[in-house]
Design a protein around this motif. Structure first.
Motif, short mmCIF file in Angstrom:
data_model
loop_
_atom_site.label_atom_id
_atom_site.label_comp_id
_atom_site.label_asym_id
_atom_site.label_seq_id
_atom_site.Cartn_x
_atom_site.Cartn_y
_atom_site.Cartn_z
N ALA A 53 1.02 -1.08 0.21
CA ALA A 53 -0.10 0.02 -0.31
C ALA A 53 0.86 1.27 -0.39
O ALA A 53 0.97 2.04 -0.68
CB ALA A 53 -0.91 0.49 1.09
N ALA A 56 2.73 1.68 -3.38
CA ALA A 56 1.39 2.07 -4.12
C ALA A 56 0.49 3.44 -4.42
O ALA A 56 0.19 3.92 -5.06
CB ALA A 56 -0.19 1.10 -4.68
N GLY A 57 1.44 3.85 -2.66
CA GLY A 57 1.05 5.79 -2.98
C GLY A 57 -1.31 5.60 -1.61
O GLY A 57 -1.16 6.59 -2.39
N VAL A 58 -0.87 4.68 -1.78
CA VAL A 58 -2.68 5.18 -0.93
C VAL A 58 -2.33 5.46 0.08
O VAL A 58 -1.34 5.70 1.08
CB VAL A 58 -2.84 3.14 -0.75
CG1 VAL A 58 -4.17 2.80 0.12
CG2 VAL A 58 -2.79 2.87 -1.73
N SER A 59 -3.02 6.40 0.33
CA SER A 59 -2.87 7.56 1.65
C SER A 59 -4.09 7.66 2.64
O SER A 59 -5.39 6.16 1.43
CB SER A 59 -2.74 8.92 1.36
OG SER A 59 -3.96 9.78 0.10
N LYS A 72 -9.90 2.97 -2.62
CA LYS A 72 -9.35 3.53 -2.60
C LYS A 72 -7.71 2.46 -3.14
O LYS A 72 -7.12 2.77 -3.99
CB LYS A 72 -8.68 4.42 -1.50
CG LYS A 72 -7.43 5.21 -1.96
CD LYS A 72 -7.33 6.60 -0.96
CE LYS A 72 -6.65 7.66 -1.74
NZ LYS A 72 -6.51 9.00 -0.77
N ILE A 73 -7.46 1.64 -2.60
CA ILE A 73 -6.44 0.58 -2.64
C ILE A 73 -7.01 0.05 -4.22
O ILE A 73 -6.05 -0.53 -4.97
CB ILE A 73 -6.47 -0.66 -1.50
CG1 ILE A 73 -6.03 0.44 -0.49
CG2 ILE A 73 -5.47 -1.79 -1.85
CD1 ILE A 73 -6.24 -0.71 1.11
N SER A 75 -8.18 1.02 -6.39
CA SER A 75 -8.24 1.95 -8.20
C SER A 75 -6.65 1.91 -7.93
O SER A 75 -5.66 2.42 -8.92
CB SER A 75 -8.64 3.61 -7.21
OG SER A 75 -8.47 4.04 -6.29
N ARG A 76 -6.15 2.46 -7.17
CA ARG A 76 -4.69 2.00 -7.10
C ARG A 76 -4.31 0.66 -7.88
O ARG A 76 -2.62 0.90 -8.36
CB ARG A 76 -3.87 2.34 -6.02
CG ARG A 76 -4.10 3.95 -4.76
CD ARG A 76 -4.61 5.30 -5.82
NE ARG A 76 -2.19 4.92 -5.82
CZ ARG A 76 -1.77 6.07 -6.76
NH1 ARG A 76 -2.55 6.99 -7.04
NH2 ARG A 76 -0.80 6.16 -5.94
N LYS A 79 -4.63 1.01 -11.53
CA LYS A 79 -3.72 2.22 -12.43
C LYS A 79 -1.88 1.10 -12.85
O LYS A 79 -1.41 0.31 -12.60
CB LYS A 79 -3.16 3.84 -11.46
CG LYS A 79 -4.90 4.25 -11.48
CD LYS A 79 -4.13 5.15 -10.55
CE LYS A 79 -5.45 6.24 -10.65
NZ LYS A 79 -5.54 7.38 -10.05
#
Length: 79
Positions: A53, A56-59, A72-73, A75-76, A79
């Motif tokens: 995470a 993957a840049g999950v915030s 959100k995860i 959608s990341r 990509k």
């Protein structure tokens, strides 16, 4: 977490998981054992998921529920 002196600091995290989540962690660990000879611990699995995470840049921005975090995860991932 790494300190500027190269020393690694770790922290204990306690989580409350249900039967389904524990069974899933057990399955991942046992699948790894039977396919590679190396069993992954709960700690290994959870750390890998968190590291993923992070990479993957999950915030937590605009996250107000577990479902929003899952979305959100996902959608990341796409990509």
């Amino acid at each position: 977490m790494q300190h500027s002196g190269g020393q690694v600091f770790t922290h204990r995290v306690i989580t409350m998981l249900g039967r389904q989540e524990l069974d899933y962690l057990d399955k991942i660990g046992k699948d790894a054992l039977f396919s590679t000879g190396h069993k992954l611990s709960y700690n290994d699995i959870l750390k890998a998921l968190i590291d993923f995470a992070l990479e993957a840049g999950v915030s937590g921005e605009k996250i107000d529920s577990i479902q929003a975090l899952k979305n959100k995860i996902l959608s990341r991932l796409s990509k």
